[in-house]
Design a protein around this motif. Sequence first.
Motif, short mmCIF file in Angstrom:
data_model
loop_
_atom_site.label_atom_id
_atom_site.label_comp_id
_atom_site.label_asym_id
_atom_site.label_seq_id
_atom_site.Cartn_x
_atom_site.Cartn_y
_atom_site.Cartn_z
N GLY A 1 27.64 47.10 30.52
CA GLY A 1 27.86 45.93 31.36
C GLY A 1 29.32 45.56 31.47
O GLY A 1 29.81 45.15 32.54
N PHE A 2 30.06 45.69 30.34
CA PHE A 2 31.49 45.39 30.38
C PHE A 2 32.22 46.37 31.30
O PHE A 2 33.08 45.96 32.11
N LEU A 3 31.89 47.66 31.21
CA LEU A 3 32.55 48.65 32.08
C LEU A 3 32.19 48.43 33.55
O LEU A 3 33.04 48.57 34.44
N TYR A 4 30.94 48.08 33.81
CA TYR A 4 30.54 47.84 35.21
C TYR A 4 31.24 46.61 35.78
O TYR A 4 31.70 46.63 36.93
N ALA A 5 31.33 45.53 34.96
CA ALA A 5 32.01 44.34 35.44
C ALA A 5 33.50 44.60 35.65
O ALA A 5 34.10 44.12 36.64
N ALA A 6 34.11 45.40 34.77
CA ALA A 6 35.53 45.73 34.95
C ALA A 6 35.74 46.57 36.21
O ALA A 6 36.74 46.40 36.93
N TYR A 7 34.80 47.47 36.48
CA TYR A 7 34.94 48.30 37.70
C TYR A 7 34.80 47.46 38.96
O TYR A 7 35.51 47.68 39.95
N LEU A 8 33.91 46.47 38.94
CA LEU A 8 33.77 45.60 40.11
C LEU A 8 35.03 44.78 40.36
O LEU A 8 35.35 44.43 41.50
N LEU A 9 35.75 44.45 39.28
CA LEU A 9 36.95 43.62 39.43
C LEU A 9 38.16 44.44 39.89
O LEU A 9 38.92 43.97 40.76
N VAL A 10 38.37 45.61 39.31
CA VAL A 10 39.60 46.36 39.59
C VAL A 10 39.32 47.72 40.22
O VAL A 10 40.25 48.50 40.41
N GLY A 11 38.06 48.04 40.52
CA GLY A 11 37.76 49.38 41.04
C GLY A 11 38.37 49.65 42.40
O GLY A 11 38.77 50.79 42.69
N ASP A 12 38.47 48.63 43.22
CA ASP A 12 39.04 48.83 44.56
C ASP A 12 40.56 48.92 44.55
O ASP A 12 41.16 49.32 45.56
N ARG A 13 41.19 48.54 43.46
CA ARG A 13 42.65 48.50 43.39
C ARG A 13 43.23 49.70 42.63
O ARG A 13 44.45 49.86 42.58
N MET A 14 42.39 50.47 41.98
CA MET A 14 42.88 51.58 41.16
C MET A 14 42.17 52.86 41.57
O MET A 14 41.02 52.83 42.04
N PRO A 15 42.82 54.00 41.40
CA PRO A 15 42.16 55.28 41.69
C PRO A 15 40.96 55.50 40.77
O PRO A 15 40.91 55.01 39.63
N LEU A 16 40.00 56.24 41.27
CA LEU A 16 38.78 56.48 40.49
C LEU A 16 39.08 57.27 39.21
O LEU A 16 38.48 57.00 38.16
N THR A 17 40.02 58.21 39.28
CA THR A 17 40.35 58.99 38.07
C THR A 17 40.98 58.11 36.99
O THR A 17 40.71 58.29 35.80
N LEU A 18 41.82 57.13 37.41
CA LEU A 18 42.42 56.23 36.43
C LEU A 18 41.36 55.33 35.80
O LEU A 18 41.39 55.06 34.59
N CYS A 19 40.41 54.87 36.64
CA CYS A 19 39.32 54.05 36.09
C CYS A 19 38.49 54.84 35.08
O CYS A 19 38.10 54.33 34.03
#
Length: 312
Positions: free
Chosen positions: A36-54
């Motif tokens: 849940g923590f990783l999913y919430a973090a991805y929703l917050l910053v996923g659009d601003r960072m490359p997928l490989t960095l995430c």
Amino acid sequence: MSWVQPVRIPADVEQEDRIVGGFTARQVAILGGTGGFLYAAYLLVGDRMPLTLCAAIALPVGMLGVLLAIGRRGGMPLDRYLLSAIRHQRSPKSLTSAPEGIPPAPSWVAARSGQRPAPLRLPARGLTGDGLIDLGPDGVAAVAEVSTVSFALRTPDEQDALIAVFGRWLNSLSGPAQILVRAERVDLTETIATLVENAQGLPHPALTAAAHEHADFLANISARHDLLRRQVLLIIREPSTGANGRDAAAARALRRLEEAARLLSACGLTVRLLDSQATSALLASCFDPTAPPLPDGEFATPGEVITRGDRW
């Protein structure tokens, strides 16, 4: 016609139940919280960072969650082990017996800066005259020494009878009870000296020689091995409630101990309540189990004034 299906009961009755895919509720909570923590973090910053960095950031976090969920250290779950390590690191290391608290150092004392000692909180507050342990608000505890019987040398019918008697005692329990098996060192010096001294008064020289040979045998064993003896203790605890709760709890504990002695006597077991001096020696030995037991004459009872016989 009804069929009885056998159910496996684990040897460790305190083992946690496995609810999802072989994982316990604690493991599911850790894995679910990590996901849940990783999913919430991805929703917050996923659009601003490359997928490989995430993925590079999420991989160590996910591995840490998996290790905390399934890892073990010394038979303890890794998350509880880390919490215990943090609690130990933050707890004071210097403890002193001061129920009223540690007073601050006077201003005129050049005390070194550092962590101050903390009060030593022990569950045992004292001993009563009949050997009961005063647990303060938790009530009282009675400690008795129980003899042993040889179960393996009994016939199957006798073994079934012993189990039945022990089961009746377990079913009669109305409060907390603990069976403690402890090992302590045995010093045969006094026994050997007594054996050699009494050998001189034996009526026949052959008996005297046999007594000396047995004394040499005991001395040889003591020199080559660390001799231990097992002690079985039965601890009965009763909570104290009300204005006269402590006295009532003590009476209930003694009554339950007498009932245990009556029921276990059918197994050939002897239940003996430890007096105040024996209970004090037992509690003192728990602080240093590897040390030899103190002689009875060198152990002070609670409330006894300790004096020094040597002259200065």
